[in-house]
Design a protein around this motif. Structure first.
Motif, PDB file in Angstrom:
ATOM      1  N   VAL A 182       0.833  -1.206   0.000  1.00  0.00           N
ATOM      2  CA  VAL A 182       0.000   0.000   0.000  1.00  0.00           C
ATOM      3  C   VAL A 182       0.867   1.256   0.000  1.00  0.00           C
ATOM      4  CG1 VAL A 182      -2.106  -0.992   0.934  1.00  0.00           C
ATOM      5  CG2 VAL A 182      -0.305  -0.270   2.507  1.00  0.00           C
ATOM      6  N   HIS A 183       1.991   1.186  -0.705  1.00  0.00           N
ATOM      7  CA  HIS A 183       2.848   2.347  -0.907  1.00  0.00           C
ATOM      8  C   HIS A 183       2.947   2.661  -2.399  1.00  0.00           C
ATOM      9  CE1 HIS A 183       3.996   1.901   3.272  1.00  0.00           C
ATOM     10  NE2 HIS A 183       4.636   3.043   3.185  1.00  0.00           N
ATOM     11  N   ASP A 184       3.341   3.892  -2.702  1.00  0.00           N
ATOM     12  CA  ASP A 184       3.555   4.269  -4.101  1.00  0.00           C
ATOM     13  C   ASP A 184       4.522   3.298  -4.757  1.00  0.00           C
ATOM     14  OD1 ASP A 184       2.119   6.978  -4.330  1.00  0.00           O
ATOM     15  OD2 ASP A 184       3.332   7.212  -2.531  1.00  0.00           O
ATOM     16  N   VAL A 185       5.590   2.978  -4.041  1.00  0.00           N
ATOM     17  CA  VAL A 185       6.503   1.919  -4.463  1.00  0.00           C
ATOM     18  C   VAL A 185       6.815   1.047  -3.258  1.00  0.00           C
ATOM     19  CG1 VAL A 185       8.899   1.419  -5.112  1.00  0.00           C
ATOM     20  CG2 VAL A 185       7.586   3.049  -6.436  1.00  0.00           C
ATOM     21  N   GLY A 186       6.693  -0.262  -3.428  1.00  0.00           N
ATOM     22  CA  GLY A 186       7.082  -1.213  -2.408  1.00  0.00           C
ATOM     23  C   GLY A 186       8.196  -2.100  -2.936  1.00  0.00           C
ATOM     24  N   VAL A 201       9.725  -5.317  -7.314  1.00  0.00           N
ATOM     25  CA  VAL A 201       9.280  -3.931  -7.330  1.00  0.00           C
ATOM     26  C   VAL A 201       7.770  -3.870  -7.552  1.00  0.00           C
ATOM     27  CG1 VAL A 201       9.565  -1.667  -8.390  1.00  0.00           C
ATOM     28  CG2 VAL A 201      11.519  -3.243  -8.276  1.00  0.00           C
ATOM     29  N   LEU A 202       7.067  -3.254  -6.607  1.00  0.00           N
ATOM     30  CA  LEU A 202       5.638  -3.014  -6.741  1.00  0.00           C
ATOM     31  C   LEU A 202       5.409  -1.517  -6.887  1.00  0.00           C
ATOM     32  CD1 LEU A 202       6.034  -5.463  -4.455  1.00  0.00           C
ATOM     33  CD2 LEU A 202       3.555  -5.406  -4.530  1.00  0.00           C
ATOM     34  N   ALA A 203       4.370  -1.140  -7.604  1.00  0.00           N
ATOM     35  CA  ALA A 203       4.035   0.278  -7.758  1.00  0.00           C
ATOM     36  C   ALA A 203       2.520   0.441  -7.800  1.00  0.00           C
ATOM     37  CB  ALA A 203       4.659   0.854  -9.032  1.00  0.00           C
ATOM     38  N   GLY A 204       2.080   1.622  -7.424  1.00  0.00           N
ATOM     39  CA  GLY A 204       0.661   1.941  -7.548  1.00  0.00           C
ATOM     40  C   GLY A 204      -0.175   1.609  -6.339  1.00  0.00           C
ATOM     41  N   GLY A 205       0.459   1.311  -5.209  1.00  0.00           N
ATOM     42  CA  GLY A 205      -0.312   1.120  -3.989  1.00  0.00           C
ATOM     43  C   GLY A 205      -0.544   2.452  -3.301  1.00  0.00           C
ATOM     44  N   GLY A 206      -1.445   2.445  -2.350  1.00  0.00           N
ATOM     45  CA  GLY A 206      -1.701   3.672  -1.594  1.00  0.00           C
ATOM     46  C   GLY A 206      -3.087   3.665  -1.003  1.00  0.00           C
ATOM     47  N   LEU A 207      -3.301   4.518  -0.020  1.00  0.00           N
ATOM     48  CA  LEU A 207      -4.598   4.586   0.658  1.00  0.00           C
ATOM     49  C   LEU A 207      -5.272   5.905   0.265  1.00  0.00           C
ATOM     50  CD1 LEU A 207      -3.443   3.039   4.049  1.00  0.00           C
ATOM     51  CD2 LEU A 207      -4.504   1.914   2.078  1.00  0.00           C
ATOM     52  N   GLY A 208      -5.716   6.691   1.200  1.00  0.00           N
ATOM     53  CA  GLY A 208      -6.331   7.964   0.848  1.00  0.00           C
ATOM     54  C   GLY A 208      -7.698   7.815   0.208  1.00  0.00           C
ATOM     55  N   ARG A 209      -8.042   8.783  -0.619  1.00  0.00           N
ATOM     56  CA  ARG A 209      -9.382   8.856  -1.203  1.00  0.00           C
ATOM     57  C   ARG A 209      -9.696   7.664  -2.111  1.00  0.00           C
ATOM     58  NH1 ARG A 209     -12.733  13.205  -1.509  1.00  0.00           N
ATOM     59  NH2 ARG A 209     -11.065  14.394  -0.502  1.00  0.00           N
ATOM     60  N   PRO A 211      -8.190   4.072  -2.340  1.00  0.00           N
ATOM     61  CA  PRO A 211      -7.218   3.062  -1.889  1.00  0.00           C
ATOM     62  C   PRO A 211      -6.995   1.993  -2.942  1.00  0.00           C
ATOM     63  CG  PRO A 211      -9.346   2.696  -0.849  1.00  0.00           C
ATOM     64  CD  PRO A 211      -9.464   3.989  -1.599  1.00  0.00           C
ATOM     65  N   MET A 212      -5.737   1.604  -3.111  1.00  0.00           N
ATOM     66  CA  MET A 212      -5.369   0.565  -4.073  1.00  0.00           C
ATOM     67  C   MET A 212      -4.207  -0.255  -3.535  1.00  0.00           C
ATOM     68  SD  MET A 212      -5.554   2.472  -7.785  1.00  0.00           S
ATOM     69  CE  MET A 212      -6.970   3.459  -8.274  1.00  0.00           C
ATOM     70  N   ILE A 213      -4.134  -1.495  -3.981  1.00  0.00           N
ATOM     71  CA  ILE A 213      -3.026  -2.381  -3.653  1.00  0.00           C
ATOM     72  C   ILE A 213      -2.048  -2.368  -4.818  1.00  0.00           C
ATOM     73  CG2 ILE A 213      -2.388  -4.782  -3.196  1.00  0.00           C
ATOM     74  CD1 ILE A 213      -5.105  -5.116  -1.831  1.00  0.00           C
ATOM     75  N   GLY A 214      -0.774  -2.236  -4.525  1.00  0.00           N
ATOM     76  CA  GLY A 214       0.238  -2.136  -5.563  1.00  0.00           C
ATOM     77  C   GLY A 214       0.339  -3.394  -6.417  1.00  0.00           C
ATOM     78  N   GLU A 215       0.835  -3.205  -7.632  1.00  0.00           N
ATOM     79  CA  GLU A 215       1.007  -4.321  -8.563  1.00  0.00           C
ATOM     80  C   GLU A 215       2.494  -4.501  -8.889  1.00  0.00           C
ATOM     81  OE1 GLU A 215      -2.037  -5.133 -11.473  1.00  0.00           O
ATOM     82  OE2 GLU A 215      -2.743  -3.057 -11.259  1.00  0.00           O
ATOM     83  N   VAL A 216       2.841  -5.718  -9.229  1.00  0.00           N
ATOM     84  CA  VAL A 216       4.242  -6.033  -9.508  1.00  0.00           C
ATOM     85  C   VAL A 216       4.637  -5.437 -10.861  1.00  0.00           C
ATOM     86  CG1 VAL A 216       5.938  -7.861  -9.882  1.00  0.00           C
ATOM     87  CG2 VAL A 216       4.154  -8.147  -8.135  1.00  0.00           C
ATOM     88  N   VAL A 217       5.670  -4.614 -10.835  1.00  0.00           N
ATOM     89  CA  VAL A 217       6.200  -4.014 -12.053  1.00  0.00           C
ATOM     90  C   VAL A 217       7.436  -4.773 -12.523  1.00  0.00           C
ATOM     91  CG1 VAL A 217       7.119  -1.897 -13.082  1.00  0.00           C
ATOM     92  CG2 VAL A 217       5.310  -1.767 -11.363  1.00  0.00           C
ATOM     93  N   ARG A 218       8.230  -5.203 -11.563  1.00  0.00           N
ATOM     94  CA  ARG A 218       9.437  -5.982 -11.893  1.00  0.00           C
ATOM     95  C   ARG A 218       9.593  -7.067 -10.838  1.00  0.00           C
ATOM     96  NH1 ARG A 218      13.527  -5.579 -16.246  1.00  0.00           N
ATOM     97  NH2 ARG A 218      15.083  -7.094 -15.586  1.00  0.00           N
ATOM     98  N   GLU A 219       9.640  -8.299 -11.272  1.00  0.00           N
ATOM     99  CA  GLU A 219       9.669  -9.430 -10.347  1.00  0.00           C
ATOM    100  C   GLU A 219      11.069  -9.716  -9.826  1.00  0.00           C
ATOM    101  OE1 GLU A 219       8.122 -11.867  -7.927  1.00  0.00           O
ATOM    102  OE2 GLU A 219       6.708 -11.396  -9.531  1.00  0.00           O
ATOM    103  N   ASP A 220      12.080  -9.498 -10.637  1.00  0.00           N
ATOM    104  CA  ASP A 220      13.415 -10.011 -10.324  1.00  0.00           C
ATOM    105  C   ASP A 220      14.474  -9.019 -10.795  1.00  0.00           C
ATOM    106  OD1 ASP A 220      15.597 -11.549  -9.752  1.00  0.00           O
ATOM    107  OD2 ASP A 220      15.208 -13.090 -11.253  1.00  0.00           O
ATOM    108  N   LEU A 221      14.669  -7.952 -10.023  1.00  0.00           N
ATOM    109  CA  LEU A 221      15.620  -6.911 -10.393  1.00  0.00           C
ATOM    110  C   LEU A 221      16.935  -7.142  -9.666  1.00  0.00           C
ATOM    111  CD1 LEU A 221      15.944  -4.078 -11.839  1.00  0.00           C
ATOM    112  CD2 LEU A 221      15.437  -3.095  -9.593  1.00  0.00           C
TER     113      LEU A 221
END
Length: 550
Positions: A182-186, A201-209, A211-221
């Protein structure tokens, strides 16, 4: 922990001098309010409901004892003698005078602290697991990587004015205690079969108005590319994130609008220009930072001392309660991590007085090699306590009023400052937290309920993270009156979920009764060994809703 070099200290000192000049010109009327706003927010200075507020950075939650003493001194000298630890592990002072803030920043700089980028549309304080470096399930110590991110992101000229604030969380353990989903980047650090560090690397998480759960952008960096990949990701956000509507400006909106596949494609395309460039990490660079996070000079704890500790747990019920809830296993035999509860009846969760800060700093010197951690749950941690000294520590915590054996229970609730301080809040949070603590203070009842996370936010900005509380409470405005919306089933960690709204909101005085009814449904419906979250996920929202609104 990390110590400033001459370059770090010079940068922070120069920023203090810059802001002193800016403040003097503002107070003299030579800078307008609109011109001063971006200058003050990048130095952690807000204008709240009744007074200014200074938010002080505590990078990845690590504090030295002398730094905590300085925070207590600043709170006593320039504020009202207390501070508030937040869910991002920062400290907020809610009553400073504007003209005193440059002096406060200078005092912070004297102990290698600052308030830079604790507000504004930039990359905020990076957070991590409060047990990093000592957790039994840790695969990679995240602290050096957090420090590398801090150095990369602080004063980054390209990212000083992002579409919106940007938050990064890092986890290196088997269990996620940093809420990376639940962060902009996890970032999830792990090791491959060869022992090399890799990054999910996850991106797109966050709460606020929204709320969304982050999605995997890169699995193995590979670890070498951590900073260049982050650079590419934030560049894409900076270029394509919305600036026309602040409610739709966070990266989660961009990832959702593009779709994770298209967002990933754009990041990879941008990364192609940066990969293997000057910001690529080397083993030497990582080791130079990692050398700051050395193992303390722990003594060996004899087997008989460990046995005596276990015997005391069996013989002393009060001590056993404290150990069960506030003491966490350690990677080194004979040591534990001890959580100091900042949840006291009649006080705001996360608040600590100047006198307590000084006393806790003494405890860190006596029991923890001079270091502490601030937790996402608004508590403090001593990470290296030998078991043959835990009883002594417990007794001293009792004398300070911070030995509440309730960590992880309903009484260990998270709460933002709400309408008592914040100009954005729709409703007060602190009185609701206090009423719940007073209603449910019986320890036997709390322990019977088992693990239960209750989070309270005073508005949709969700500083209290109500969306991921097993029970979430949100303050809402209802024709000029303060009401409270309840949600159920939220969770952070490896099985992150967003709570579902129970139904119409309630007046403040009814909230404890509603919580009581929800707990009755849980107790009546649970199977052996089930937690509140287990029961909710099995039976769903309907039984709770029917009972509450009957």
């Amino acid at each position: 922990m990390y110590r400033y070099d001459s370059h770090d200290q010079t940068l922070v000192n120069e920023r203090v001098d810059q802001f002193r000049d800016q403040m003097e010109r503002y107070l003299a009327g030579r800078i307008s309010e609109a011109e001063f706003l971006p200058l003050r927010v990048q130095n952690g200075l807000y204008i709240q409901r009744y007074a200014p507020m200074l938010r002080i950075a505590i990078p990845y939650g690590m504090l030295a004892s002398h730094q905590l003493r300085k925070l207590g001194e600043i709170a006593a000298r320039y504020d009202r003698g207390y501070g508030h630890f937040t869910t991002r592990t920062n400290l907020q002072l809610n009553w400073p005078k504007l003209e005193d803030v440059p002096d406060m920043l200078a005092e912070l700089a004297s102990v290698q602290m600052h308030a830079i980028q604790t507000s504004g549309n930039d990359i905020r304080n990076t957070t991590t697991d409060q047990f990093s470096g000592v957790a039994k399930d840790e695969e990679v110590d995240p602290r050096p990587w957090c420090e590398l991110i801090r150095q990369w992101s602080t004063f980054h000229p390209e990212f000083a004015y992002l579409p919106r604030k940007f938050k990064i969380a890092v986890s290196g353990a088997a269990a996620d205690r940093a809420a990376i989903q639940v962060h902009d980047v996890g970032l999830r650090l792990w090791r491959d079969h060869d022992g090399e560090v890799r990054v999910r690397v996850l991106a797109g998480g966050g709460l606020g108005r929204t709320p969304m759960i982050g999605e995997v952008v890169r699995e193995d960096l590979p670890w070498q590319h951590l900073l260049t990949y982050l650079e590419a990701l934030v560049r894409v956000y900076n270029q394509f994130g919305r600036r026309d509507n602040k409610f739709k400006a966070r990266i989660k909106i961009l990832v959702k609008a593009l779709g994770v596949d298209e967002f990933r494609r754009r990041v990879e395309e941008e990364w192609a220009h940066l990969k293997d460039g000057p910001q690529t990490l080397t083993a030497g660079a990582v080791e130079a930072v990692a050398d700051h996070f050395v193992e303390p000079p722990r003594r060996d704890v004899p087997a008989e001392a460990i046995e005596a500790y276990e015997s005391l747990r069996n013989d002393n019920r009060a001590f056993a309660r404290f150990v069960t809830n506030n003491v966490t296993d350690h990677k080194v035999a004979g040591y534990k991590a001890v959580t100091l509860s900042l949840k006291r009846r009649g006080h705001s969760p996360g608040d600590v007085t100047s006198e307590q800060m000084a006393a806790i700093a003494d405890l860190a010197d006596d029991f923890g090699y001079g270091e502490l951690r601030v937790t996402h749950e608004q508590n403090l941690v001593l990470t290296d306590v030998p078991v043959d000294r835990i009883e002594e520590l417990w007794q001293r915590l009792e004398a300070l009023g911070i030995a509440n054996p309730t960590v992880g229970t309903l009484a260990d609730l998270i709460c933002c400052p709400g309408g008592d301080y914040c100009a954005l809040a729709n409703a007060k949070s602190i009185p609701v937290a206090q009423s719940i603590q007073e209603r449910f203070e019986d320890l036997d009842f709390l322990y019977d309920l088992g693990p239960l996370e209750l989070n309270i936010s005073g508005c949709m900005n969700a500083c209290g993270h109500h969306h991921v509380g097993h029970i979430g409470i949100l303050g809402v405005d209802k024709k000029g009156e303060e009401w409270y919306q309840i949600s159920l089933g939220g969770a952070q960690g490896d099985e992150t979920s967003l709570g579902k709204i129970l139904g119409p909101s309630f007046s403040r005085e009814k909230v404890p009764d509603v919580i009581d009814t929800l707990l009755q449904v849980y107790v009546g419906q649970r199977s052996d060994g089930e937690t509140f979250l287990d029961t909710y996920r099995r039976i769903g929202l309907k039984p709770f809703k029917e009972r509450v609104y009957a």
